[in-house]
Design an enzyme around this catalytic site. Structure first.
Site, PDB file in Angstrom:
ATOM      1  CG  ASP A  55      -0.273  -0.426   2.505  1.00 31.02           C
ATOM      2  OD1 ASP A  55       0.971  -0.398   2.570  1.00 31.02           O
ATOM      3  OD2 ASP A  55      -0.979  -0.795   3.454  1.00 31.02           O
ATOM      4  CD  GLU A  97      -8.801   1.106   7.871  1.00 36.24           C
ATOM      5  OE1 GLU A  97      -8.645   0.228   8.735  1.00 36.24           O
ATOM      6  OE2 GLU A  97      -8.314   2.238   7.980  1.00 36.24           O
ATOM      7  CG  ASN A 116      -8.700  -0.978  12.363  1.00 41.26           C
ATOM      8  OD1 ASN A 116      -7.684  -1.536  11.959  1.00 41.26           O
ATOM      9  ND2 ASN A 116      -9.337  -0.085  11.631  1.00 41.26           N
TER      10      ASN A 116
END
Ligand code: PGA
Length: 240
Positions: free
Chosen positions: A67, A142, A135
């Site tokens: 990324d 995500e 997370n």
């Protein structure tokens, strides 16, 4: 999935890099999937050392990264391009033409298609290094990501922006968008090496280990589906 419990960060970096060294020794033209962030730095330091000692040769190795932020120049010290050059590529005998990092100047979807084309040309990687986000994100995929996702433009969550603000002077400087390889391509690797170190990863790791449920709201849970996944964790990340 094989869980490898390590004494501390150095031990984790050593054990994970030993596996990578073994693969490069056995396959001169190995294809490595690389990650950025604070966790893989120790692994890269070990690879640099092994290269300096002449134990591994990168001249025929190819790499693809996961990324990159959008809105940051490649030369900026916060970019993942800079990170990879600084921590690895400038210190080993790799041909930079064989290294690939996604890049996008805007949220234009064509940048994603370009990277997917490259990933298709390269095909299956020998190894993919992965960190995990607090997370549970994988690369910048995500919560609410899906298994069949390919390269995408991601709106970073507040939690990721907060976590990454430790690398910036102020939270406002943290980019809000990134381009990220998707889960399906992350999985297109013979071996997954997932590394988690330190107390910041405790909560995500506990959640991951407490259930074997596969949950798109918690992308790291997908790694249970990979046939050859090693999860390296240190004591600090494991202790509850
Ligand atoms: P870190 O990032 O290695 O800096 O903790 C991992 C991640 O967010 O995927």
């Amino acid at each position: 999935m094989k869980l490898i419990s390590c004494e501390n960060y150095d031990d984790l970096s050593k054990k994970a890099s030993d596996l990578i060294v073994e693969i490069i020794k056995n396959k001169k033209d190995a294809v490595l999937g690389l990650a950025t962030g604070s966790t893989p730095i120790g692994v890269y330091q070990n690879l640099v050392r092994e290269n300096e000692k002449g134990n591994i040769d990168f001249s025929n190795v190819r790499t693809v990264n996961l990324d990159e932020y959008i809105g940051i120049e490649k030369e900026n010290t916060q970019s993942y391009h800079y990170f990879m050059n600084f921590n690895l590529f400038d210190r080993i005998n790799i041909d930079k033409n064989n290294t690939h990092i996604p890049s996008a100047d805007s949220k234009d979807i064509n940048y994603c298609k370009e990277y997917d084309k490259l990933l298709d040309e390269i095909g299956m990687r020998d190894i993919q290094i992965l960190g995990i986000g607090p997370n549970g994100h994988l690369a910048f995929n995500e919560p609410a990501s899906s298994l069949n996702m390919r390269t995408s433009i991601i709106d970073l969550t507040e939690e990721t922006i907060n976590a990454n603000s430790r690398f910036f002077e102020t939270k406002d400087e943290v980019p809000k968008h990134a381009i990220s390889m998707g889960i399906s391509d992350i999985f297109n690797s013979k071996v997954l090496i997932v590394i988690a170190s330190g107390k910041n990863k405790k909560r995500a790791l506990r959640k991951f280990l407490d259930t074997d449920k596969i949950d798109p709201q918690f992308p790291v849970s997908f790694i249970r589906l990979h046939p050859n996944c090693y999860l390296f964790v240190d004591k600090e990340a494991l202790e509850s």
